[in-house]
Write a protein that holds these residues in place. Structure first.
Motif, PDB file in Angstrom:
ATOM      1  N   LYS A  49       0.829  -1.222   0.000  1.00 23.18           N
ATOM      2  CA  LYS A  49       0.000   0.000   0.000  1.00 23.18           C
ATOM      3  C   LYS A  49       0.859   1.266   0.000  1.00 23.18           C
ATOM      4  O   LYS A  49       0.624   2.185  -0.779  1.00 23.18           O
ATOM      5  CB  LYS A  49      -0.952   0.008   1.211  1.00 23.18           C
ATOM      6  CG  LYS A  49      -1.897  -1.181   1.262  1.00 23.18           C
ATOM      7  CD  LYS A  49      -2.842  -1.109   2.451  1.00 23.18           C
ATOM      8  CE  LYS A  49      -2.164  -1.144   3.807  1.00 23.18           C
ATOM      9  NZ  LYS A  49      -1.392  -2.390   4.082  1.00 23.18           N
ATOM     10  N   SER A  50       1.854   1.310   0.890  1.00 27.68           N
ATOM     11  CA  SER A  50       2.699   2.510   0.957  1.00 27.68           C
ATOM     12  C   SER A  50       3.507   2.672  -0.329  1.00 27.68           C
ATOM     13  O   SER A  50       3.674   3.793  -0.832  1.00 27.68           O
ATOM     14  CB  SER A  50       3.648   2.428   2.158  1.00 27.68           C
ATOM     15  OG  SER A  50       2.911   2.401   3.355  1.00 27.68           O
ATOM     16  N   THR A  51       3.984   1.565  -0.865  1.00 26.33           N
ATOM     17  CA  THR A  51       4.727   1.609  -2.130  1.00 26.33           C
ATOM     18  C   THR A  51       3.842   2.175  -3.238  1.00 26.33           C
ATOM     19  O   THR A  51       4.253   3.063  -3.994  1.00 26.33           O
ATOM     20  CB  THR A  51       5.208   0.182  -2.503  1.00 26.33           C
ATOM     21  OG1 THR A  51       5.978  -0.340  -1.418  1.00 26.33           O
ATOM     22  CG2 THR A  51       6.031   0.187  -3.765  1.00 26.33           C
ATOM     23  N   PHE A  94       1.912  11.135   5.476  1.00 26.05           N
ATOM     24  CA  PHE A  94       2.735   9.934   5.608  1.00 26.05           C
ATOM     25  C   PHE A  94       2.375   9.161   6.864  1.00 26.05           C
ATOM     26  O   PHE A  94       1.982   9.738   7.868  1.00 26.05           O
ATOM     27  CB  PHE A  94       4.215  10.313   5.683  1.00 26.05           C
ATOM     28  CG  PHE A  94       4.754  10.922   4.439  1.00 26.05           C
ATOM     29  CD1 PHE A  94       5.244  10.124   3.423  1.00 26.05           C
ATOM     30  CD2 PHE A  94       4.772  12.298   4.273  1.00 26.05           C
ATOM     31  CE1 PHE A  94       5.755  10.690   2.265  1.00 26.05           C
ATOM     32  CE2 PHE A  94       5.275  12.871   3.115  1.00 26.05           C
ATOM     33  CZ  PHE A  94       5.769  12.059   2.104  1.00 26.05           C
ATOM     34  N   GLN A  95       2.583   7.847   6.763  1.00 26.62           N
ATOM     35  CA  GLN A  95       2.349   6.972   7.899  1.00 26.62           C
ATOM     36  C   GLN A  95       3.182   7.419   9.111  1.00 26.62           C
ATOM     37  O   GLN A  95       2.764   7.311  10.240  1.00 26.62           O
ATOM     38  CB  GLN A  95       2.759   5.552   7.491  1.00 26.62           C
ATOM     39  CG  GLN A  95       1.888   4.485   8.043  1.00 26.62           C
ATOM     40  CD  GLN A  95       2.169   3.127   7.382  1.00 26.62           C
ATOM     41  OE1 GLN A  95       2.817   3.047   6.336  1.00 26.62           O
ATOM     42  NE2 GLN A  95       1.707   2.079   7.996  1.00 26.62           N
ATOM     43  N   THR A  96       4.376   7.925   8.826  1.00 22.41           N
ATOM     44  CA  THR A  96       5.272   8.334   9.906  1.00 22.41           C
ATOM     45  C   THR A  96       5.279   9.853  10.114  1.00 22.41           C
ATOM     46  O   THR A  96       6.194  10.403  10.713  1.00 22.41           O
ATOM     47  CB  THR A  96       6.695   7.855   9.615  1.00 22.41           C
ATOM     48  OG1 THR A  96       6.995   8.213   8.255  1.00 22.41           O
ATOM     49  CG2 THR A  96       6.829   6.353   9.756  1.00 22.41           C
ATOM     50  N   ALA A 170      -3.251   9.742   1.547  1.00 23.93           N
ATOM     51  CA  ALA A 170      -3.131   9.574   2.991  1.00 23.93           C
ATOM     52  C   ALA A 170      -2.834   8.116   3.340  1.00 23.93           C
ATOM     53  O   ALA A 170      -3.648   7.236   3.102  1.00 23.93           O
ATOM     54  CB  ALA A 170      -4.411  10.032   3.673  1.00 23.93           C
ATOM     55  N   ASP A 171      -1.643   7.892   3.896  1.00 28.42           N
ATOM     56  CA  ASP A 171      -1.221   6.538   4.240  1.00 28.42           C
ATOM     57  C   ASP A 171      -1.616   6.241   5.686  1.00 28.42           C
ATOM     58  O   ASP A 171      -1.003   6.735   6.612  1.00 28.42           O
ATOM     59  CB  ASP A 171       0.295   6.420   4.044  1.00 28.42           C
ATOM     60  CG  ASP A 171       0.733   4.980   3.881  1.00 28.42           C
ATOM     61  OD1 ASP A 171      -0.124   4.080   3.936  1.00 28.42           O
ATOM     62  OD2 ASP A 171       1.946   4.761   3.693  1.00 28.42           O
ATOM     63  N   GLU A 172      -2.647   5.436   5.857  1.00 23.27           N
ATOM     64  CA  GLU A 172      -3.197   5.087   7.165  1.00 23.27           C
ATOM     65  C   GLU A 172      -3.375   6.314   8.059  1.00 23.27           C
ATOM     66  O   GLU A 172      -2.813   6.381   9.157  1.00 23.27           O
ATOM     67  CB  GLU A 172      -2.310   4.029   7.836  1.00 23.27           C
ATOM     68  CG  GLU A 172      -2.059   2.875   6.878  1.00 23.27           C
ATOM     69  CD  GLU A 172      -1.792   1.542   7.556  1.00 23.27           C
ATOM     70  OE1 GLU A 172      -2.100   1.422   8.747  1.00 23.27           O
ATOM     71  OE2 GLU A 172      -1.323   0.630   6.861  1.00 23.27           O
ATOM     72  N   PRO A 173      -4.182   7.282   7.604  1.00 18.64           N
ATOM     73  CA  PRO A 173      -4.304   8.543   8.343  1.00 18.64           C
ATOM     74  C   PRO A 173      -5.001   8.393   9.690  1.00 18.64           C
ATOM     75  O   PRO A 173      -4.936   9.293  10.515  1.00 18.64           O
ATOM     76  CB  PRO A 173      -5.131   9.430   7.416  1.00 18.64           C
ATOM     77  CG  PRO A 173      -5.938   8.474   6.620  1.00 18.64           C
ATOM     78  CD  PRO A 173      -5.057   7.276   6.430  1.00 18.64           C
TER      79      PRO A 173
HETATM   80 MG   LIG Z   1       2.341   0.998   4.750  1.00 18.46          MG
END
Ligand SMILES: [Mg+2]
Ligand SMILES: Nc1ncnc2c1ncn2[C@@H]1O[C@H](COP(=O)(O)OP(=O)(O)O)[C@@H](O)[C@H]1O
Length: 225
Positions: A49-51, A94-96, A170-173
């Protein structure tokens, strides 16, 4: 008339070279998202997913295939134009979080508006309005190291919305937020898509988001369905 896709992937593959084997993370992915759509991407951890999102945003190149953003293939943009485009039209959560530690919440949000040359007074008032909207105006002068994960996440979301981005990625917001806070954020993003014709793609593990999405896609074993 149907509007042009804001982003489009055609036959995208992504392979990572490991020490003695390669991982095919994305296999021949076709995707598009149009103005006003909220697309939810579900998939187990490690499914890519993030990729997928970083390739969509032009932050990393696919191994093969085409990536289109705002009507043009990415490779036809100069690096400078692509950077401007990202600053003005793309919001990435970002997730982070990627907050800048040396800046306060307010300054983190103001920074992205500097890249688009927004007048300082307008920028400050917009930033405060966003902090208020997310219930974190009290964090205005706080530094990231003093914030909880949920607080950082809300600052990161406020920052991604500061420039009226056309495409919000939005990555896992909602990952670090309590359930009700997470649902509030999704509701806010869904309103944004509908009222302001923005395109939003978000990844999540949370099945409860499904009703807010216009489309739900699953990524598994490198295949999107
Ligand atoms: Mg991810
Ligand atoms: N830069 C990289 N180099 C090597 N492998 C990577 C890299 N980025 C991601 N991967 C691998 O690709 C797969 C998908 O990762 P990721 O996109 O982070 O999945 P998800 O976001 O769905 O958890 C994982 O197996 C991960 O280890």
């Amino acid at each position: 008339m149907e509007q042009e896709p804001v982003s489009r992937l055609v036959g995208v593959c992504k392979t990572f070279q490991g020490f003695n084997r390669e991982t095919r993370v994305l296999k021949d992915i076709d995707f598009e998202i149009r103005p006003g759509e909220l697309v939810l991407l579900l998939g187990p951890s490690g499914s890519g997913k993030s990729t997928f999102l970083t390739i969509l945003a032009g932050l990393q190149a696919p191994t093969s295939g085409e990536v289109w953003l705002f009507g043009k293939e990415l490779q036809t943009y100069t690096p400078a134009t692509l950077q401007e485009l990202r600053a003005a039209k793309l919001g990435f959560i970002f997730q982070t979080f990627h907050l800048i530690d040396a800046l306060t919440a307010l300054e983190n949000i103001l920074l992205v508006m500097k890249f688009t040359n927004t007048n300082e007074r307008a920028a400050t008032s917009r930033a405060k309005e966003l902090l208020e909207q997310f219930g974190i105006l009290y964090l205005k002068d706080a530094y990231p190291r003093t914030m909880s994960q949920g607080e950082k996440q809300r600052v990161a979301i406020a920052r991604a919305l500061a420039n009226n981005a056309q495409l919000i990625i939005a990555d896992e917001p909602t990952g670090s937020l309590a359930t009700d806070q997470g649902m509030q954020i999704v509701l806010l993003l869904s309103n944004l898509a509908k009222k302001e014709n923005r395109s939003i793609i978000l990844t999540s593990h949370d099945q409860r988001i499904i009703p807010y999405a216009d489309r739900v896609l699953f990524l598994q074993d490198g295949v999107l369905s």
